[in-house]
Design an enzyme around this catalytic site. Sequence first.
Site, PDB file in Angstrom:
ATOM      1  N   LYS A 179      16.641   7.581   4.395  1.00 16.96           N
ATOM      2  CA  LYS A 179      18.225   8.117   5.026  1.00 16.96           C
ATOM      3  C   LYS A 179      19.339   7.784   4.052  1.00 16.96           C
ATOM      4  O   LYS A 179      20.249   8.672   3.970  1.00 16.96           O
ATOM      5  CB  LYS A 179      18.714   7.022   6.199  1.00 16.96           C
ATOM      6  CG  LYS A 179      17.652   7.213   7.697  1.00 16.96           C
ATOM      7  CD  LYS A 179      18.363   6.390   8.641  1.00 16.96           C
ATOM      8  CE  LYS A 179      17.653   6.758  10.141  1.00 16.96           C
ATOM      9  NZ  LYS A 179      18.180   5.938  11.086  1.00 16.96           N
ATOM     10  N   LYS A 204      19.170   0.279   5.817  1.00 12.53           N
ATOM     11  CA  LYS A 204      18.412  -0.230   4.790  1.00 12.53           C
ATOM     12  C   LYS A 204      17.033   0.657   4.521  1.00 12.53           C
ATOM     13  O   LYS A 204      16.429   0.429   3.786  1.00 12.53           O
ATOM     14  CB  LYS A 204      17.760  -1.600   4.904  1.00 12.53           C
ATOM     15  CG  LYS A 204      18.805  -2.894   5.040  1.00 12.53           C
ATOM     16  CD  LYS A 204      18.642  -4.094   5.283  1.00 12.53           C
ATOM     17  CE  LYS A 204      19.381  -5.105   5.570  1.00 12.53           C
ATOM     18  NZ  LYS A 204      19.165  -6.253   5.819  1.00 12.53           N
ATOM     19  N   ASP A 233      22.131   6.697  14.426  1.00 12.21           N
ATOM     20  CA  ASP A 233      20.720   6.504  14.955  1.00 12.21           C
ATOM     21  C   ASP A 233      20.183   7.731  15.149  1.00 12.21           C
ATOM     22  O   ASP A 233      20.753   8.673  16.013  1.00 12.21           O
ATOM     23  CB  ASP A 233      21.192   5.616  16.408  1.00 12.21           C
ATOM     24  CG  ASP A 233      19.632   4.879  16.670  1.00 12.21           C
ATOM     25  OD1 ASP A 233      18.916   4.649  15.798  1.00 12.21           O
ATOM     26  OD2 ASP A 233      19.297   4.897  18.000  1.00 12.21           O
ATOM     27  N   SER A 234      19.038   7.851  14.837  1.00 10.05           N
ATOM     28  CA  SER A 234      18.023   9.279  14.870  1.00 10.05           C
ATOM     29  C   SER A 234      16.858   8.876  15.556  1.00 10.05           C
ATOM     30  O   SER A 234      16.148   7.845  15.088  1.00 10.05           O
ATOM     31  CB  SER A 234      18.254  10.018  14.043  1.00 10.05           C
ATOM     32  OG  SER A 234      17.801   9.364  12.639  1.00 10.05           O
TER      33      SER A 234
END
Length: 206
Positions: free
Chosen positions: A13, A9, A70-71
Amino acid sequence: MGKIIVATKNVGKVRDFAYLLAGKGIEVTSLLDYKDIPDVVEDGETFADNARKKAEEIAERLQIPVIADDSGLIVDALDGRPGVYSARYAGEHKSDEANLLKVLEEMNGVPSEKRTARFFCALAVAIPNKDTIIVEGTCEGMITKEQQGNQGFGYDPIFFIPSKEKTMAQLTKEEKNQISHRANALKKLKELLRNNELLVTRVERL
């Protein structure tokens, strides 16, 4: 045209993925288009754990391909923090500004040569009834002593890239998406898809 959901969300990104996948014949949507889907609890010990969990749970629920990342930021002088806690480093309210200010505060007094850091991205692609694909990408840099630039999001204004002599937040979208951790992970994914006939079959379904 195929369709894939980006399991986030985070508007920043979503923009990055839409740009990176532009021209690939893939319609990119996100969890912003699925208001009834609750957030996946990111309780994994690694970036890859969290990316896999997000992608698989949402792919199972919606029965369509899902890409999840995931960063976060890994700072050597902080023993790898913020790491997997990057999005909530200053608290559960997820404030980009508060997060980067906390890093700057913790880095106060650290000399320039010891301010090394990297952005890290684990990217997972989950397709119902198929094995999940996971790739990883990094981008090396240094932590600045103050914010510079107003592009991007997250920790971009304090992440300096020596080869560009700019922070991530001073790069154009085109520049960022040539060198970013997310772009590098996606490049690996594309290469994996090209070199594996089974995976090529999968990507044709996207």
